[in-house]
Design a protein around this motif. Structure first.
Motif, short mmCIF file in Angstrom:
data_model
loop_
_atom_site.label_atom_id
_atom_site.label_comp_id
_atom_site.label_asym_id
_atom_site.label_seq_id
_atom_site.Cartn_x
_atom_site.Cartn_y
_atom_site.Cartn_z
N VAL A 446 -5.66 -3.54 5.18
CA VAL A 446 -5.66 -4.09 3.56
C VAL A 446 -6.91 -4.57 3.35
O VAL A 446 -7.89 -5.08 4.34
N SER A 447 -7.38 -4.79 1.93
CA SER A 447 -8.63 -5.45 1.68
C SER A 447 -8.22 -7.01 1.61
O SER A 447 -7.04 -7.44 1.19
N GLU A 460 -0.86 -5.55 10.57
CA GLU A 460 0.23 -4.55 10.75
C GLU A 460 1.39 -5.29 11.77
O GLU A 460 2.34 -4.48 12.17
N GLU A 461 0.97 -6.39 12.30
CA GLU A 461 2.05 -6.89 13.16
C GLU A 461 3.00 -7.75 12.09
O GLU A 461 3.88 -8.68 12.63
N VAL A 483 2.52 -4.68 7.01
CA VAL A 483 1.92 -4.55 5.89
C VAL A 483 0.75 -3.40 5.87
O VAL A 483 -0.17 -3.76 6.40
N HIS A 484 0.81 -2.43 5.10
CA HIS A 484 -0.28 -1.38 4.99
C HIS A 484 -0.92 -1.61 3.69
O HIS A 484 -2.03 -1.06 3.30
N LEU A 505 2.42 -11.52 -3.77
CA LEU A 505 3.07 -10.44 -3.83
C LEU A 505 2.84 -9.37 -2.60
O LEU A 505 1.87 -8.83 -2.59
N LEU A 506 3.52 -9.46 -1.83
CA LEU A 506 3.50 -8.31 -0.52
C LEU A 506 4.60 -7.38 -0.44
O LEU A 506 5.59 -7.56 -0.21
N ALA A 507 4.14 -6.11 -0.28
CA ALA A 507 4.81 -4.78 -0.28
C ALA A 507 4.66 -4.42 1.24
O ALA A 507 3.67 -4.11 1.76
N THR A 508 5.79 -4.47 1.95
CA THR A 508 5.71 -4.38 3.33
C THR A 508 6.03 -2.56 3.58
O THR A 508 6.69 -2.03 3.10
N TRP A 509 5.63 -2.21 4.93
CA TRP A 509 6.08 -0.88 5.38
C TRP A 509 7.41 -0.52 5.32
O TRP A 509 7.80 0.52 4.88
N PRO A 510 8.33 -1.44 5.74
CA PRO A 510 9.70 -0.95 5.86
C PRO A 510 10.38 -0.88 4.62
O PRO A 510 11.63 -0.69 4.33
N GLY A 511 9.73 -1.72 3.50
CA GLY A 511 10.25 -1.38 2.21
C GLY A 511 10.61 -2.76 1.43
O GLY A 511 11.08 -2.66 0.39
N GLU A 512 10.45 -3.80 2.11
CA GLU A 512 10.74 -5.08 1.35
C GLU A 512 9.68 -5.63 0.81
O GLU A 512 8.53 -5.67 1.18
#
Length: 646
Positions: A446-447, A460-461, A483-484, A505-512
């Motif tokens: 991410v930026s 990504e951890e 997080v991607h 606001l954080l959108a995580t790779w698993p969807g949460e």
């Protein structure tokens, strides 16, 4: 002098005003919140102290007469006047927004800058009205410029206002009246006070708001006054790197030692602020991925009427354009990188201006800033290229330890850039030399985001790291999920202690989707009492960054669903589903949300309802984040074609 407060259980003043609470006190008067029983509204009542000296009483009466003469929305109005037991009082609007200094310290995002510039221009025009009436305020401070419920300033406390004859008398007698931290050099010396002195004071007030500190501080009034007369103020960008260059120029011009070097009038100042606003939006609003250093995803100058959008031109570029690419722009230029290893600079009419080389794929979004463009590549190099005619020139190259996938973030005189091996680098904008490096817990895609002097990056951890942007030292970190997508940040106003709050606001790779509760206290802090505002499970992978649309956050899942949730509570507002997968981040402009899918579907959705206002289908899909700028929508397709819709 008797300064005892009025008892709150006293009979209504003038048979009309019920005292509710005391809200302030000065040398000659105190201010109450009262209820006007005649008109059934709360107002402010200012009442003179009892048994005050005759000179103070005359000054208080002069304030009332002055306010009664002035009629401008930026000057507090007199509603009523009366007397209670020999104590003169008057009523005025109850201003609930606090002092103008609450508009800062500034963040370089559309909301923060927009509110500040609007308030500054409004105050400048109000001051022009005061001066046109032949008056000089003499004591402009943050506490004398209060914000109303709409965030617009009102000038008040005209106790030291001077008519021309009175001014000359004070000048002859050498009397110095005012507040040292905001006093013009000539006022500090007791000579030549006039409208130009008020403009200086307004400059000091705006400097205080923008930077979080007045232009001069000292151990005594004499020390501060000496600095006003003889020393130059610190460049505001040194105190707050988020202040744009154009605004810094306006502030330093107001604080010029010679009155001839300041704006001639309040109207002239308002015109300078308008030019600064235009320069800021043209140079910075769309020049960084996600629309500014808060990564809100807002582009302030997109299409006015998306329903009328049609293809204007299509330009084939070299190589594919894939995630996490984004189209960025500044003025007449847009930029996008390709997997062939080039950054393309394209004019607004669809002509190629430059093809800047890189040693490897350029999939990280580029950044415009300081007359240059910055771009990273998979070989780990960050390059800065000048935009000066006749052709762009690479000024320097900085080598990180792994692939660069996030956009560089310009913060004052340095650049923050993250790399896949988990490092966050701060490098000099001028030379590209390393200032500091921080190692995250895992790979970073991410930026970096900057808020309140704090660089925030997610790895990504699943760790979210908050680092002091000046020193690179860790302030705090918290673990969520992988997080991607670059986070977004939404302002929440101020808490009961006056601290500025925000939702990360954080959108995580698993969807949460998680909303972390931050507040500003020096640097950004995580609210330990309520660190997590809410969590929403999208039940889908998320590769796209969230975007802020008013009071809502818009998130897009890989499966094609786009949802709007309330920023404060994470409640559902609306949902729309696209035909294909979504990896490109949604962008917001003019109350519309623009989204694109890997199946080639382009949509403009109403930000408040999710209704489709425009739809376009192309044969090729999109993974790069679009750009809404200059009245157009720019979309880069996976086959390497850049299209503009107007």
């Amino acid at each position: 002098m008797e300064t005892a407060s009025l008892p709150l259980d006293t009979a209504p003043l003038g048979g009309r005003y019920t005292l509710l609470a005391r809200i302030g006190e000065g040398g000659s008067a105190e201010v109450y919140r009262v209820h006007d029983t005649l008109l059934d509204r709360d107002v402010a009542l200012k009442i003179a102290h009892g048994h005050m000296p005759q000179a103070d009483r005359q000054r208080f009466l002069r304030e009332i007469r002055t306010l009664a003469r002035l009629s401008h929305p930026g000057v507090v109005a007199v509603y009523d006047i009366g007397e209670q037991n020999g104590r003169v009082y008057f009523t005025m609007p109850l201003l609930s927004g606090g002092p103008i200094s609450l508009l800062g310290p500034l963040e370089d995002d559309p909301a923060s800058l927009g509110h500040f510039l609007t308030a500054a221009s409004f105050a400048a025009r109000a001051l022009h009205h005061v001066h046109a009436a032949g008056l000089v305020h003499r004591d402009l401070t943050p506490g004398n410029i209060l914000l109303d419920a709409h965030g617009l300033p009102r000038i008040m406390d005209f106790g030291l206002v001077a008519l021309s004859e009175y001014s000359r008398h004070l000048t002859r007698s050498g009397v110095t009246l005012g507040t040292p931290q905001y006093m013009a050099p000539e006022q500090a010396r007791g000579v030549g006070v006039g409208p130009w002195s008020d403009l200086y004071a307004l400059g000091a007030v705006l400097y205080r708001a923008a930077c979080g500190s007045p232009p001069f501080v000292g151990d005594s009034d004499q020390s501060i006054l000496f600095q006003h007369v003889y020393e130059e103020p610190t460049d505001p960008r040194e105190l707050n790197p988020a202040i744009p260059d154009a605004l810094a120029t306006v502030l330093l011009g107001l604080l010029a030692k010679r009155r001839e070097d300041r704006p001639a009038t309040g109207e002239a100042l308002a015109a300078q602020i308008a030019l600064a606003r235009r320069d800021i939006w043209a140079r910075q609003a769309s020049g960084q991925y996600r629309g500014g250093r808060t990564r809100s995803g807002e582009h302030p100058d997109g299409p006015l009427n998306p329903a009328a959008l049609q293809l204007a031109w299509a330009l084939p570029l070299s190589g594919e354009i894939t995630w996490p690419s984004a189209v960025v722009g500044q003025g007449p230029l847009v930029a996008v990188g390709t997997r062939k290893g080039e950054l393309h600079l394209v004019g607004a009419s669809g002509e190629t201006r430059e093809q800047l080389p890189a040693g490897d794929e350029v999939t990280a979004p580029a950044t415009f800033g300081a007359g240059s463009v910055l771009y990273g590549s998979w070989d780990g190099h960050l390059r800065r290229a000048s935009l000066s005619a006749p052709s762009s020139t690479v000024l320097w190259s900085h080598k990180t330890r792994a692939e660069i996938t996030g956009a560089p973030t310009v913060w004052g005189d340095r650049i923050l850039v993250s790399s896949r091996d988990g490092h966050l680098h701060a490098v000099s904008l001028k030379s590209g030399e390393l200032v500091w490096a921080y190692r995250a817990s895992g790979p970073v895609a991410v930026s970096p985001l900057v808020w309140a002097g704090t660089a925030i990056v997610a790895d990504e951890e699943g760790w979210v790291h908050a680092v002091d942007a000046v020193t690179g030292t860790l302030l705090w970190k918290v673990q969520l999920q992988t997080v991607h997508a670059t986070p977004a940040l939404a302002p929440l106003g101020r808490d009961a202690d006056g601290r500025e709050e925000a939702a990360l606001l954080l959108a995580t790779w698993p969807g949460e989707v998680h909303a972390l509760h931050l507040y500003r206290q020096g640097r950004a802090q995580l609210n330990s009492q309520e660190p997590l505002l809410w969590t929403y499970d999208l039940e889908d992978e998320i590769w796209a960054a969230p975007a802020i649309c008013g009071q809502n956050v818009v998130v897009a899942g890989w499966g094609g669903q786009v949802r709007a949730l309330t920023v404060r509570g994470g409640d559902d507002v609306w949902m729309h589903r696209l035909d294909g997968r979504v990896t490109a981040s949604p962008v917001v402009s003019g109350g519309h949300v623009y989204v694109a899918s890997e199946s080639g579907e382009l949509l403009a959705l109403a930000g408040d309802s999710g209704e489709v206002r425009w739809r376009q289908r192309e044969a090729v899909g999109v993974q790069a984040t679009p750009l809404a700028a200059g009245g157009a929508l720019y979309v880069a397709f996976m086959d390497g074609t850049l299209r503009a819709y107007r």
